[in-house]
Design a protein around this motif. Sequence first.
Motif, PDB file in Angstrom:
ATOM      1  N   ARG A  71       0.826  -1.217   0.000  1.00  0.00           N
ATOM      2  CA  ARG A  71       0.000   0.000   0.000  1.00  0.00           C
ATOM      3  C   ARG A  71       0.857   1.262   0.000  1.00  0.00           C
ATOM      4  O   ARG A  71       0.451   2.287  -0.534  1.00  0.00           O
ATOM      5  CB  ARG A  71      -0.947   0.055   1.203  1.00  0.00           C
ATOM      6  CG  ARG A  71      -2.005  -1.004   1.268  1.00  0.00           C
ATOM      7  CD  ARG A  71      -2.783  -1.181  -0.034  1.00  0.00           C
ATOM      8  NE  ARG A  71      -3.066  -2.593  -0.200  1.00  0.00           N
ATOM      9  CZ  ARG A  71      -2.607  -3.354  -1.186  1.00  0.00           C
ATOM     10  NH1 ARG A  71      -1.867  -2.869  -2.124  1.00  0.00           N
ATOM     11  NH2 ARG A  71      -2.885  -4.624  -1.245  1.00  0.00           N
ATOM     12  N   ASP A  74       1.334   3.056  -3.257  1.00  0.00           N
ATOM     13  CA  ASP A  74       0.226   3.790  -3.862  1.00  0.00           C
ATOM     14  C   ASP A  74      -0.369   4.882  -2.986  1.00  0.00           C
ATOM     15  O   ASP A  74      -1.104   5.737  -3.480  1.00  0.00           O
ATOM     16  CB  ASP A  74      -0.900   2.816  -4.231  1.00  0.00           C
ATOM     17  CG  ASP A  74      -0.441   1.786  -5.249  1.00  0.00           C
ATOM     18  OD1 ASP A  74       0.294   2.162  -6.185  1.00  0.00           O
ATOM     19  OD2 ASP A  74      -0.815   0.607  -5.105  1.00  0.00           O
ATOM     20  N   TYR A  75      -0.090   4.845  -1.704  1.00  0.00           N
ATOM     21  CA  TYR A  75      -0.712   5.782  -0.768  1.00  0.00           C
ATOM     22  C   TYR A  75       0.360   6.434   0.101  1.00  0.00           C
ATOM     23  O   TYR A  75       1.314   5.788   0.517  1.00  0.00           O
ATOM     24  CB  TYR A  75      -1.708   5.053   0.143  1.00  0.00           C
ATOM     25  CG  TYR A  75      -2.831   4.392  -0.619  1.00  0.00           C
ATOM     26  CD1 TYR A  75      -3.955   5.114  -1.001  1.00  0.00           C
ATOM     27  CD2 TYR A  75      -2.766   3.048  -0.977  1.00  0.00           C
ATOM     28  CE1 TYR A  75      -4.983   4.515  -1.709  1.00  0.00           C
ATOM     29  CE2 TYR A  75      -3.784   2.443  -1.684  1.00  0.00           C
ATOM     30  CZ  TYR A  75      -4.892   3.177  -2.051  1.00  0.00           C
ATOM     31  OH  TYR A  75      -5.905   2.589  -2.755  1.00  0.00           O
TER      32      TYR A  75
END
Length: 107
Positions: A71, A74-75
Amino acid sequence: MLTDLDLLHDGSVPEIRSWIERVTCDLAPGFIDPVRQWLLVLLDGGTRAHRRSSSSIYVYFGCVRPFLDDRAADYDHLREFTRSARSSGVCEDNQRSCGGREPQRRP
C-alpha cells in the motif's frame, strides 16, 4: 529492599517496545504513527481491546507487513486507503492468511 522502598526504578525499555519502535521506523512516513499506535494498543490493551502477548504481536505485524509495504507504493498515508479501495479488489492478494507470505519473525 530498594524496590520495596520505591528507591529503585528500572529505566530499561522492554524488548517488545524496542522492537515496535524499530519495525515501525522502517515503514513509509504516513504509516508509522498509526501502525505504532495499533501495536501499542495490542501490547497494552485499551478500553475496547485486551492485551496481546508479544508472540501474537510479532505474528500480527508479520501478517500485515507485506500489505503495508504494498500500500505504501500507492498511498502516502494509511488513512487514504478507503473502504472503496478495499472493496474494489485491492486486497485480493491479502485474503489468504498473512497475504500468502511468511510472517515476520522475531529478531
